[in-house]
Design a protein around this motif. Structure first.
Motif, PDB file in Angstrom:
ATOM      1  N   SER A  84       0.777  -1.174  -0.098  1.00  0.00           N
ATOM      2  CA  SER A  84       0.088  -0.066   0.042  1.00  0.00           C
ATOM      3  C   SER A  84       0.761   1.168   0.211  1.00  0.00           C
ATOM      4  CB  SER A  84      -0.826  -0.084   1.100  1.00  0.00           C
ATOM      5  OG  SER A  84      -1.755   1.084   1.266  1.00  0.00           O
ATOM      6  N   GLY A  85       0.524   1.957  -1.128  1.00  0.00           N
ATOM      7  CA  GLY A  85       1.694   3.099  -1.037  1.00  0.00           C
ATOM      8  C   GLY A  85       3.082   2.655  -1.346  1.00  0.00           C
ATOM      9  N   GLY A  86       3.877   3.314  -0.200  1.00  0.00           N
ATOM     10  CA  GLY A  86       5.241   3.104  -0.086  1.00  0.00           C
ATOM     11  C   GLY A  86       5.519   2.124   0.790  1.00  0.00           C
ATOM     12  N   ILE A  87       4.641   1.390   1.226  1.00  0.00           N
ATOM     13  CA  ILE A  87       4.890   0.148   2.175  1.00  0.00           C
ATOM     14  C   ILE A  87       4.909  -1.119   1.408  1.00  0.00           C
ATOM     15  CG2 ILE A  87       3.697  -1.043   4.463  1.00  0.00           C
ATOM     16  CD1 ILE A  87       2.451   1.619   5.055  1.00  0.00           C
ATOM     17  N   PRO A  88       6.097  -2.012   1.508  1.00  0.00           N
ATOM     18  CA  PRO A  88       6.174  -2.951   0.660  1.00  0.00           C
ATOM     19  C   PRO A  88       5.132  -3.966   0.811  1.00  0.00           C
ATOM     20  CG  PRO A  88       7.585  -3.083   2.655  1.00  0.00           C
ATOM     21  CD  PRO A  88       6.870  -1.742   2.676  1.00  0.00           C
ATOM     22  N   ALA A  89       4.904  -4.748  -0.154  1.00  0.00           N
ATOM     23  CA  ALA A  89       3.820  -6.079  -0.142  1.00  0.00           C
ATOM     24  C   ALA A  89       4.518  -7.305   0.844  1.00  0.00           C
ATOM     25  CB  ALA A  89       3.734  -6.620  -1.655  1.00  0.00           C
ATOM     26  N   LEU A  90       3.719  -7.893   1.316  1.00  0.00           N
ATOM     27  CA  LEU A  90       4.197  -9.068   1.902  1.00  0.00           C
ATOM     28  C   LEU A  90       3.712 -10.279   1.257  1.00  0.00           C
ATOM     29  CD1 LEU A  90       2.989  -8.050   5.755  1.00  0.00           C
ATOM     30  CD2 LEU A  90       5.344  -7.852   4.638  1.00  0.00           C
ATOM     31  N   ALA A  91       2.784 -10.268   0.576  1.00  0.00           N
ATOM     32  CA  ALA A  91       2.075 -11.532  -0.377  1.00  0.00           C
ATOM     33  C   ALA A  91       3.068 -12.066  -1.231  1.00  0.00           C
ATOM     34  CB  ALA A  91       0.830 -10.906  -0.965  1.00  0.00           C
ATOM     35  N   GLY A  92       3.195 -13.277  -0.909  1.00  0.00           N
ATOM     36  CA  GLY A  92       4.139 -14.143  -1.966  1.00  0.00           C
ATOM     37  C   GLY A  92       5.562 -14.258  -1.734  1.00  0.00           C
ATOM     38  N   ARG A  93       6.007 -13.379  -0.696  1.00  0.00           N
ATOM     39  CA  ARG A  93       7.307 -13.532  -0.231  1.00  0.00           C
ATOM     40  C   ARG A  93       7.637 -14.913   0.577  1.00  0.00           C
ATOM     41  NH1 ARG A  93       8.748  -7.417   1.995  1.00  0.00           N
ATOM     42  NH2 ARG A  93      10.756  -8.259   1.760  1.00  0.00           N
ATOM     43  N   PRO A  94       8.751 -15.299   0.404  1.00  0.00           N
ATOM     44  CA  PRO A  94       9.060 -16.549   1.211  1.00  0.00           C
ATOM     45  C   PRO A  94       8.965 -16.380   2.618  1.00  0.00           C
ATOM     46  CG  PRO A  94      10.789 -16.092  -0.128  1.00  0.00           C
ATOM     47  CD  PRO A  94       9.962 -14.668  -0.158  1.00  0.00           C
ATOM     48  N   GLN A  95       8.197 -17.520   3.298  1.00  0.00           N
ATOM     49  CA  GLN A  95       8.090 -17.613   4.554  1.00  0.00           C
ATOM     50  C   GLN A  95       9.334 -17.278   5.430  1.00  0.00           C
ATOM     51  OE1 GLN A  95       5.993 -21.057   6.070  1.00  0.00           O
ATOM     52  NE2 GLN A  95       5.980 -20.268   8.266  1.00  0.00           N
ATOM     53  N   ALA A  96      10.135 -17.881   5.152  1.00  0.00           N
ATOM     54  CA  ALA A  96      11.619 -17.833   5.947  1.00  0.00           C
ATOM     55  C   ALA A  96      11.886 -16.280   5.928  1.00  0.00           C
ATOM     56  CB  ALA A  96      12.764 -18.640   5.313  1.00  0.00           C
ATOM     57  N   GLU A  97      12.049 -15.692   4.647  1.00  0.00           N
ATOM     58  CA  GLU A  97      12.407 -14.224   4.752  1.00  0.00           C
ATOM     59  C   GLU A  97      11.448 -13.372   5.651  1.00  0.00           C
ATOM     60  OE1 GLU A  97      12.076 -10.326   1.548  1.00  0.00           O
ATOM     61  OE2 GLU A  97      11.723 -12.679   0.738  1.00  0.00           O
ATOM     62  N   LEU A  98      10.264 -13.560   5.584  1.00  0.00           N
ATOM     63  CA  LEU A  98       9.300 -12.801   6.542  1.00  0.00           C
ATOM     64  C   LEU A  98       9.675 -13.099   7.908  1.00  0.00           C
ATOM     65  CD1 LEU A  98       5.935 -13.193   4.503  1.00  0.00           C
ATOM     66  CD2 LEU A  98       7.391 -10.990   4.616  1.00  0.00           C
ATOM     67  N   VAL A  99       9.842 -14.267   8.239  1.00  0.00           N
ATOM     68  CA  VAL A  99      10.114 -14.597   9.632  1.00  0.00           C
ATOM     69  C   VAL A  99      11.347 -13.835  10.086  1.00  0.00           C
ATOM     70  CG1 VAL A  99      10.947 -16.373  11.279  1.00  0.00           C
ATOM     71  CG2 VAL A  99       8.801 -16.678   9.976  1.00  0.00           C
ATOM     72  N   ALA A 100      12.307 -13.919   9.256  1.00  0.00           N
ATOM     73  CA  ALA A 100      13.704 -13.352   9.591  1.00  0.00           C
ATOM     74  C   ALA A 100      13.575 -11.673   9.617  1.00  0.00           C
ATOM     75  CB  ALA A 100      14.770 -13.574   8.523  1.00  0.00           C
ATOM     76  N   LEU A 101      12.819 -11.040   8.785  1.00  0.00           N
ATOM     77  CA  LEU A 101      12.573  -9.509   8.841  1.00  0.00           C
ATOM     78  C   LEU A 101      11.995  -9.266  10.182  1.00  0.00           C
ATOM     79  CD1 LEU A 101      11.473  -9.000   5.276  1.00  0.00           C
ATOM     80  CD2 LEU A 101      13.435  -8.216   6.367  1.00  0.00           C
ATOM     81  N   MET A 102      10.780  -9.852  10.446  1.00  0.00           N
ATOM     82  CA  MET A 102      10.041  -9.654  11.673  1.00  0.00           C
ATOM     83  C   MET A 102      10.893  -9.941  12.873  1.00  0.00           C
ATOM     84  SD  MET A 102       6.828  -8.396  11.613  1.00  0.00           S
ATOM     85  CE  MET A 102       6.124  -8.957  13.143  1.00  0.00           C
ATOM     86  N   THR A 103      11.671 -10.837  12.954  1.00  0.00           N
ATOM     87  CA  THR A 103      12.683 -11.066  14.329  1.00  0.00           C
ATOM     88  C   THR A 103      13.627 -10.018  14.162  1.00  0.00           C
ATOM     89  OG1 THR A 103      12.151 -13.355  13.674  1.00  0.00           O
ATOM     90  CG2 THR A 103      14.219 -12.924  15.207  1.00  0.00           C
ATOM     91  N   ALA A 104      14.203  -9.603  13.036  1.00  0.00           N
ATOM     92  CA  ALA A 104      15.219  -8.438  13.194  1.00  0.00           C
ATOM     93  C   ALA A 104      14.471  -7.332  13.592  1.00  0.00           C
ATOM     94  CB  ALA A 104      15.661  -8.428  11.708  1.00  0.00           C
ATOM     95  N   PHE A 105      13.153  -6.724  12.959  1.00  0.00           N
ATOM     96  CA  PHE A 105      12.562  -5.703  13.536  1.00  0.00           C
ATOM     97  C   PHE A 105      12.214  -5.946  15.150  1.00  0.00           C
ATOM     98  CE2 PHE A 105      10.773  -5.274   9.236  1.00  0.00           C
ATOM     99  CZ  PHE A 105      11.384  -4.024   8.833  1.00  0.00           C
TER     100      PHE A 105
END
Length: 96
Positions: free
Chosen positions: A40-61
């Motif tokens: 949405s706007g400048g906020i990146p899409a999450l849909a279709g991204r690899p699960q491991a990548e999303l977990v790593a990003l959230m954990t890092a945040f």
């Protein structure tokens, strides 16, 4: 003492709630990341991204290892199982 039949009935009764739990934990994300995590706007899409990548990003945040304006605070509100469930949900969505 529950019998195997009673346990099966209980599991069948809880199945709809288990199926709904994964999208419910992801509801907090769609306010900013758009419907189904499509971006949405400048906020990146999450849909279709690899699960491991999303977990790593959230954990890092959550650990303040990745710079962000709001995500560090948001991520601290999620447990490891909740992060995994949300990541699985968005990984299974079609890319925008």
């Amino acid at each position: 003492m529950p019998t195997p039949r009673n346990a099966l009935v209980l599991l069948m009764a809880l199945a709809p709630f288990t199926a709904q739990a994964q999208p419910l934990v992801a509801e907090g994300c769609v306010g900013c990341h758009g419907p189904n995590g499509s971006g949405s706007g400048g906020i990146p899409a999450l849909a279709g991204r690899p699960q491991a990548e999303l977990v790593a990003l959230m954990t890092a945040f959550r650990a303040n290892e990745r710079p962000a304006t709001i995500m560090g605070r948001v991520a601290r509100g999620y447990t490891d199982p909740e992060i995994a469930a949300a990541a699985a949900h968005f990984a299974g969505q079609a890319r925008p």
